[in-house]
Scaffold this active site. Structure first.
Site, PDB file in Angstrom:
ATOM      1  N   CYS A  51       0.816  -1.219   0.000  1.00 48.15           N
ATOM      2  CA  CYS A  51       0.000   0.000   0.000  1.00 48.15           C
ATOM      3  C   CYS A  51       0.847   1.265   0.000  1.00 48.15           C
ATOM      4  CB  CYS A  51      -0.914  -0.022   1.223  1.00 48.15           C
ATOM      5  SG  CYS A  51      -1.852   1.496   1.473  1.00 48.15           S
ATOM      6  N   TRP A  93      -6.673  -7.321   4.670  1.00 50.21           N
ATOM      7  CA  TRP A  93      -5.291  -7.592   5.063  1.00 50.21           C
ATOM      8  C   TRP A  93      -5.256  -8.666   6.136  1.00 50.21           C
ATOM      9  CZ3 TRP A  93      -2.393  -5.739   1.528  1.00 50.21           C
ATOM     10  CH2 TRP A  93      -2.659  -4.503   0.929  1.00 50.21           C
ATOM     11  N   ARG A 159     -14.656  -1.882   5.413  1.00 51.66           N
ATOM     12  CA  ARG A 159     -13.231  -1.911   5.091  1.00 51.66           C
ATOM     13  C   ARG A 159     -12.399  -1.840   6.363  1.00 51.66           C
ATOM     14  NH1 ARG A 159     -11.741  -1.904   0.231  1.00 51.66           N
ATOM     15  NH2 ARG A 159      -9.653  -1.165   0.699  1.00 51.66           N
ATOM     16  N   VAL A 162      -5.176  -0.382   6.337  1.00 53.39           N
ATOM     17  CA  VAL A 162      -3.907   0.067   6.887  1.00 53.39           C
ATOM     18  C   VAL A 162      -3.515   1.318   6.101  1.00 53.39           C
ATOM     19  CG1 VAL A 162      -3.127  -2.183   7.669  1.00 53.39           C
ATOM     20  CG2 VAL A 162      -2.608  -1.481   5.331  1.00 53.39           C
ATOM     21  N   GLU A 177      -6.039   7.142   9.313  1.00 53.39           N
ATOM     22  CA  GLU A 177      -5.977   8.034   8.159  1.00 53.39           C
ATOM     23  C   GLU A 177      -4.513   8.362   7.887  1.00 53.39           C
ATOM     24  OE1 GLU A 177      -6.257  10.299   5.048  1.00 53.39           O
ATOM     25  OE2 GLU A 177      -7.990   9.211   5.850  1.00 53.39           O
ATOM     26  N   SER A 178      -4.001   7.918   6.756  1.00 56.96           N
ATOM     27  CA  SER A 178      -2.560   7.992   6.500  1.00 56.96           C
ATOM     28  C   SER A 178      -2.010   9.412   6.552  1.00 56.96           C
ATOM     29  CB  SER A 178      -2.243   7.363   5.139  1.00 56.96           C
ATOM     30  OG  SER A 178      -2.903   8.060   4.097  1.00 56.96           O
ATOM     31  N   TYR A 230      -5.812   4.600  -9.138  1.00 56.85           N
ATOM     32  CA  TYR A 230      -6.908   3.681  -8.825  1.00 56.85           C
ATOM     33  C   TYR A 230      -8.149   4.003  -9.652  1.00 56.85           C
ATOM     34  CZ  TYR A 230      -4.072   2.107  -4.926  1.00 56.85           C
ATOM     35  OH  TYR A 230      -3.058   1.585  -4.167  1.00 56.85           O
TER      36      TYR A 230
END
Length: 366
Positions: A51, A93, A159, A162, A177-178, A230
């Site tokens: 990811c 995952w 969902r 990661v 939240e990245s 995407y």
């Protein structure tokens, strides 16, 4: 009320996807004096090397010298079925080696203090070979879903993404939240960086005088490139595919032009947008070009963008190199989604030399 994730149920079949343009569900913040104060060893970062959104958190962690302060745990690179018997099929995952792919089994492995499972071969950070070990060391969870259910037994998904920043003390997810995890690692862990025997390059990443420009460029990159690939790869209608394809490569063209004028995106020093762009660029030729039909150009076909990608990869201290596992990336993208690659065949190429000289450190920019 039960927590609901904002993505539709149909999206659960879409391969190694992060939350894309939708925000994470857990949005707590680490700050001094709050319920989640910065402390070394308390918070654990769960990631997938497949990811790009999780990988950029790894880069930030390394650049800020937090390898000892924030342990990292890696999930298996290929998404697997994680639905319960009464639920419709969905992929997610997983941790345990019950799901090992026989073709991927050899030479892929556990995490280290630098944050990476190791894999020998061109374009893969780390060195040597490690025994496969994608286990959850805290609770022995088999799936990331189980981790979410420890944090909130009423969380219903659909969902289970990661990266996850986990608080081992209160046994909950601080944030998934990245972009916010990255910002916390940049701004809230000062004083916890490991002491180096020799001085290391300092990466400020969000200098105050550039914050407005950083946030603007971050948003643009997120829409046009980070999630743009995407939009191309999972388009189900020709017109949608062509529109997303055109938008993506127009964005790459803009980055090529920008990088002809400065070493990094906002000048002479690495900032947060460089990390965001790198996470997509380093995956393009190996994954997006083939699996997602993003095949107008490869990154190696852009003179400035390709040299900048190598410049980022080669930054001192292996802070970026150790986060790049091309073999894991390829298997993740080509084996996680039957909709984009029904056969499951993983390409052997491309052979990408990230260590070739980039000369951007000696180049005179206008």
């Amino acid at each position: 009320k039960k927590r609901k994730n904002s993505l539709s149920q149909s999206s659960t079949m879409k391969g190694p996807l992060p939350s894309l343009s939708k925000p994470g569900t857990f949005r707590n913040w680490i700050r001094p004096g709050g319920p989640f104060p910065p402390e070394a060893g308390r918070y654990h970062l769960y990631v997938s090397y497949t990811c790009p959104f999780a990988s950029r958190c790894l880069v930030v962690r390394n650049m800020k010298g937090l390898q000892d302060a924030v342990p990292v745990h890696s999930v298996y690179p290929i998404m697997k079925d994680n639905n319960k018997p009464h639920e419709p099929p969905s992929k997610g995952w997983v941790f345990t080696t019950h799901w090992l792919d026989p073709d991927l089994d050899a030479g892929i492995g556990s995490t280290s203090s630098s944050g990476g499972g190791v894999d020998s071969g061109s374009g893969d950070g780390g060195s040597g070979v490690a025994t496969p070990d994608y286990r959850d060391p805290l609770y022995n969870c088999q799936t990331v879903r189980e981790l979410y259910e420890i944090a909130d037994p009423e969380y219903t998904g659909p969902r289970y993404t990661v990266p996850v920043l986990w608080d081992a003390q209160s046994k909950t997810i601080v944030n998934n939240e990245s972009s916010e995890i990255s910002q916390m690692l940049i701004e809230q862990f000062d004083g916890l960086a490991k002491q180096q025997e020799t001085p290391q390059r300092v990466f400020e990443l969000r200098p105050p005088h550039l914050v407005e420009r950083i946030d603007s460029l971050n948003a643009w990159l997120h829409d046009r490139i980070n999630t743009g690939v995407y939009k191309v790869g999972f388009a189900t209608q020709q017109q949608a595919y062509e529109e997303a394809y055109k938008s993506l490569f127009e964005a790459y063209d803009e980055m090529e032009e920008r990088l002809s004028k400065s070493r990094y995106l906002l000048g002479a020093e690495v900032t947060e947008p460089d990390i965001r762009l790198f996470a997509s660029a380093v995956r393009h030729d190996a994954a997006y070009y083939g699996a997602f039909k993003c095949n107008k150009r490869r990154i190696v076909d852009y003179p400035n963008l390709w040299a900048w990608t190598r410049d980022m990869y080669q930054l001192p201290g292996n802070v970026v190199r150790d986060t790049v596992k091309l073999r894991l990336i390829k298997y993740g993208y080509y084996r996680s989604s039957a909709s984009t690659n029904p056969s499951g065949v993983v390409p052997l190429g491309p052979d990408v030399d990230f260590d070739s000289p980039h000369h951007r450190d000696t180049r005179q920019f206008p």
